[in-house]
Enzyme design. Structure first.
Site, mmCIF file in Angstrom:
data_model
loop_
_atom_site.group_PDB
_atom_site.id
_atom_site.type_symbol
_atom_site.label_atom_id
_atom_site.label_comp_id
_atom_site.label_asym_id
_atom_site.label_seq_id
_atom_site.Cartn_x
_atom_site.Cartn_y
_atom_site.Cartn_z
ATOM 1 N N LYS A 168 -3.850 0.388 -2.419
ATOM 2 C CA LYS A 168 -5.190 -0.042 -1.252
ATOM 3 C C LYS A 168 -6.132 1.423 -0.439
ATOM 4 C CE LYS A 168 -4.483 -1.495 3.007
ATOM 5 N NZ LYS A 168 -4.237 -2.718 4.012
ATOM 6 N N ASP A 175 1.173 -0.849 0.112
ATOM 7 C CA ASP A 175 -0.183 -0.131 0.297
ATOM 8 C C ASP A 175 0.688 1.012 -0.239
ATOM 9 O OD1 ASP A 175 1.087 0.213 2.641
ATOM 10 O OD2 ASP A 175 -0.855 -0.616 3.037
#
Length: 324
Positions: free
Chosen positions: A201, A172
């Protein structure tokens, strides 16, 4: 130097003591029928440099809050017993993920934990790979020493020699800096440039979204790097994204393995060849699960021992490798 380790963390404490060439100091723990407890040193600590090893994760005997409460009371007892200096050695620091407000009236729990440790008289806190280093350092008014497991992971993965090279992957955007530090260290060890990739994400109310993938993993060994594994969902999602884009092999590396929920099933995912953790949290939840065979655990107790030795002797710690 005097080193204590409460019962639930004695294996790690014994390993640290072994590397320091000392034995754990004796202490007493008593549980009462009403749920209260008592913990006290059985060794004289007056005017001594005292270290208490306690990783703050929940297990089958004590919750995270139980361990935190016991640690606080023990630190306070050591201070009242006349210890010259008390250092909390916390391989995994609980509540470090809750370091900011994300919703109205949210608590900033990491700061409250810092205030609790300060209030009982801790002089220093030694820990490893917190979720947000800046938030951790700003939460405390006492000295903090932060270790990174990067060198341990680099030593492990440098032994892998894929023909077409490696790519370091952040699962992420929040982990990009962590992945970049690992990428730089791995590049230096291998004496070649290791590229990096990132998976998009976004999480809101438990729902994860994001399809963007930046970077090239085709025909390469992908190493997904994170600070911890909770259920394993984030790492598995990143592993699948790497495989769908042509990665030959995907490894996952994380410092702390909480491994809750369905982690034992998720981490057995075909997209993941290997999961590499450190022993800051014992991987007891994977015992007997399909993921157990995919697991490799690196011992970071020697890093803590060297850090404690340097702290005791007044030597440098930050900016130097503690893993050999």
């Amino acid at each position: 130097m005097i080193l204590f380790a409460p019962t639930t963390d004695q294996p790690f404490g014994i390993a640290v003591a072994h590397d320091l060439n000392i034995v754990l100091a004796e202490h007493e723990e008593r549980d009462f029928e009403d749920g209260e407890h008592k913990i006290r040193p059985l060794t004289c600590v007056r005017e001594e440099d005292v270290y208490v090893v306690q990783s703050l994760y929940g297990d089958n005997r004590q919750s995270v809050n139980d361990k935190l409460c016991r640690l606080l009371f023990f630190l306070g007892a050591l201070r009242d017993a006349g210890a010259k200096r008390v250092t909390a050695v916390i391989p995994y620091l609980c509540y470090s993920r809750k370091d900011r407000k994300t919703k109205t009236r949210d608590p900033i729990t990491s700061r409250y934990v810092a205030q609790l440790l300060e209030s009982v008289g801790a002089d220093r806190v030694l820990t490893m790979d917190v979720h947000n280093l800046a938030a951790f350092q700003n939460a405390f008014r006492i000295q903090t020493i932060h270790l990174e497991a990067t060198s341990a992971f680099v030593s492990h993965f440098a032994k892998q020699s894929p023909r077409d090279g490696m790519t370091v992957v952040s699962p992420d955007a929040g982990g990009v800096k962590r992945a970049e530090r690992f990428r730089q260290a791995l590049s230096e060890r291998l004496q070649c440039e290791v590229p990096m990739a990132m998976v998009e994400k976004h999480r809101s109310k438990g729902v994860v979204r994001g399809e963007m993938f930046a970077g090239d993993v085709e025909g390469r060994l992908a190493i997904v790097v994170d600070d911890l594994i909770s259920t394993g969902g984030t790492l598995v999602r990143a592993a699948r994204a790497c495989r769908s884009r042509g990665a030959v092999t995907v490894y996952a590396a994380a410092t702390h393995g909480l491994l809750v929920g369905d982690a034992g099933q998720l981490l057995a995912e075909d997209a993941l060849q290997q999961v590499v953790l450190t022993n800051t949290v014992p991987a007891f939840r994977l015992k007997g699960t399909p993921a157990e065979n995919n697991l490799t655990v690196l011992d970071v107790a020697p890093m803590f021992a060297r850090a404690i030795r340097r702290m005791h002797e007044g030597g440098p710690i930050e900016g130097e490798s503690l893993f050999e």
